[in-house]
Design an enzyme around this catalytic site. Structure first.
Site, PDB file in Angstrom:
ATOM      1  N   SER A 144       0.845  -1.188   0.000  1.00 15.93           N
ATOM      2  CA  SER A 144       0.000   0.000   0.000  1.00 15.93           C
ATOM      3  C   SER A 144       0.886   1.247   0.000  1.00 15.93           C
ATOM      4  O   SER A 144       1.716   1.422  -0.879  1.00 15.93           O
ATOM      5  CB  SER A 144      -0.969  -0.030   1.194  1.00 15.93           C
ATOM      6  N   GLU A 250      -1.773  -2.922  -8.024  1.00 15.05           N
ATOM      7  CA  GLU A 250      -3.024  -3.200  -7.313  1.00 15.05           C
ATOM      8  C   GLU A 250      -3.522  -1.897  -6.725  1.00 15.05           C
ATOM      9  O   GLU A 250      -2.821  -0.888  -6.740  1.00 15.05           O
ATOM     10  CB  GLU A 250      -2.801  -4.255  -6.223  1.00 15.05           C
ATOM     11  N   HIS A 320      -4.669  -5.451  -1.416  1.00 13.98           N
ATOM     12  CA  HIS A 320      -5.437  -5.231  -0.186  1.00 13.98           C
ATOM     13  C   HIS A 320      -6.432  -6.370   0.024  1.00 13.98           C
ATOM     14  O   HIS A 320      -7.643  -6.182   0.127  1.00 13.98           O
ATOM     15  CB  HIS A 320      -6.167  -3.893  -0.260  1.00 13.98           C
TER      16      HIS A 320
END
Length: 350
Positions: A144, A250, A320
């Site tokens: 992230s 992602e 995630h």
């Protein structure tokens, strides 16, 4: 006389280039790559330092992360900088950067696990002690927001860092399996197997669909992470050069039009079209119901990526999501988009 000046200028540039390590000259830009540094492999009994370079971590989540690391055979450690809040951050920019710097400098710390993502890593990149990091190589892992930390450290030092679980998600068995395979075994070849999806909430959710975008296979060094954070590096000293890279992407909670915008920005940049292949993980919370006035996530990805004509697929087990494979940035990997298989072609740790 003008021809002589031109010759001397060219000779000077070429002479300077021979002094630079791993320098490649492309059509549009010059890319400088530092020698690759691999950290020492982790082993049971090692001390893992927890840092929160972005958002704050809730006390109960921290306690669970500490317990999980102990169950895995590690000795967890963290400073008081990790505890508490500074607004939505875990601490001030200065203290968060200091925590990362000290973890690398501390000889008693064997590896570093980011407690969570969120936001904040871009604010501390200019305060990291890259010389200390380079001289004290060790495993750094997270995903992230940690994308920018991983990419900046790799670009500034050559240290291979890892896109994988954070402290708040490492309690997952699949994530632990590949954490151990990549960071503790250090084999020359590591085959990635997607997690089996058995829960109806995943099977019925198109965000978890697995599909090939463009057929084919390729090899390249891994680069990427969160699409949002990859975009956040554009125009900074830490912008990623995608030339000949195997790009993995992602994201989370971004509407299809925002995914469209970010992919378009990358495509319009100087190097993204020069990538060898593109591997999408799961873009969780990014799909929308198909209506006359919108596009679905899959429609956007197919529309933006398929015209590039390079091997690409969507739905690999990272992002995630509960099941998160550990991907080493800078390590050579092979990708078969047709069969949706990924294989690390060299050990990521020593």
């Amino acid at each position: 006389m003008s021809e002589r000046r031109t010759f001397l200028k060219s000779a000077t540039v070429l002479g300077a280039a021979t002094l630079l390590p791993n320098t490649s000259w492309g059509n549009d830009s010059i890319s400088f790559t530092l020698p690759k540094i691999k950290p020492r492999k982790l082993k049971k009994g090692d001390t893992i330092g927890l840092v929160a370079p972005g958002y704050a971590i809730k006390p109960e989540v921290l306690e669970k992360a500490l317990a999980t690391l102990k169950e895995m055979g590690f000795k967890p450690f963290h400073t008081n900088r990790l505890v508490g809040n500074h607004g939505y951050f875990s601490n001030t920019d200065e203290e968060r950067a200091k925590d990362v710097n000290e973890m690398f400098a501390n000889p008693d710390i064997d590896g570093i696990l980011c407690a969570r993502g969120g936001y904040g890593c871009t604010r501390i990149l200019d305060q990291l002690d890259y010389a200390t990091i380079k001289n004290n190589p060790k495993v750094l892992i997270g995903f992230s927001d940690i994308t920018v930390l991983i990419q900046a450290i790799y670009k500034e030092t050559g240290l291979v860092c890892f896109h994988g679980p954070v402290g708040s998600t490492i309690d997952d068995a699949y994530s632990q399996k590949y954490f151990k395979k990549v960071l503790m075994k250090g084999k020359e070849v590591q085959k990635i197997k997607n997690a089996k999806l058995t829960d109806p909430k995943f099977l019925e959710n198109p965000e978890y669909d697995r599909y090939t975008i463009t057929l084919g296979s390729c090899e390249g060094e891994l680069a990427g992470g969160s699409l949002t954070l990859v975009n956040a590096l554009i125009g900074t000293p830490h912008e990623i050069d995608f030339t000949d890279k195997l790009v993995f992407l992602e994201d989370v909670e971004e509407a299809p039009y925002r995914i469209d915008r970010m992919l378009t920005q990358l495509i319009e940049g100087p190097t993204f079209k020069k990538a060898k292949g593109i591997v999408f993980g799961v873009c969780k919370g990014c799909d929308r119901e198909k209506k006359e006035d919108n596009f679905t996530l899959k429609e956007v990805i197919m529309d933006r990526i398929a015209p590039l004509g390079i091997p690409a697929a969507y739905g690999m087990s990272f992002g995630h999501v509960p099941n998160n494979f550990t991907l080493p940035v800078g390590i050579l990997a092979s990708f078969n988009a047709t069969e949706m298989t990924l294989e690390l072609l060299e050990a990521a740790v020593l």
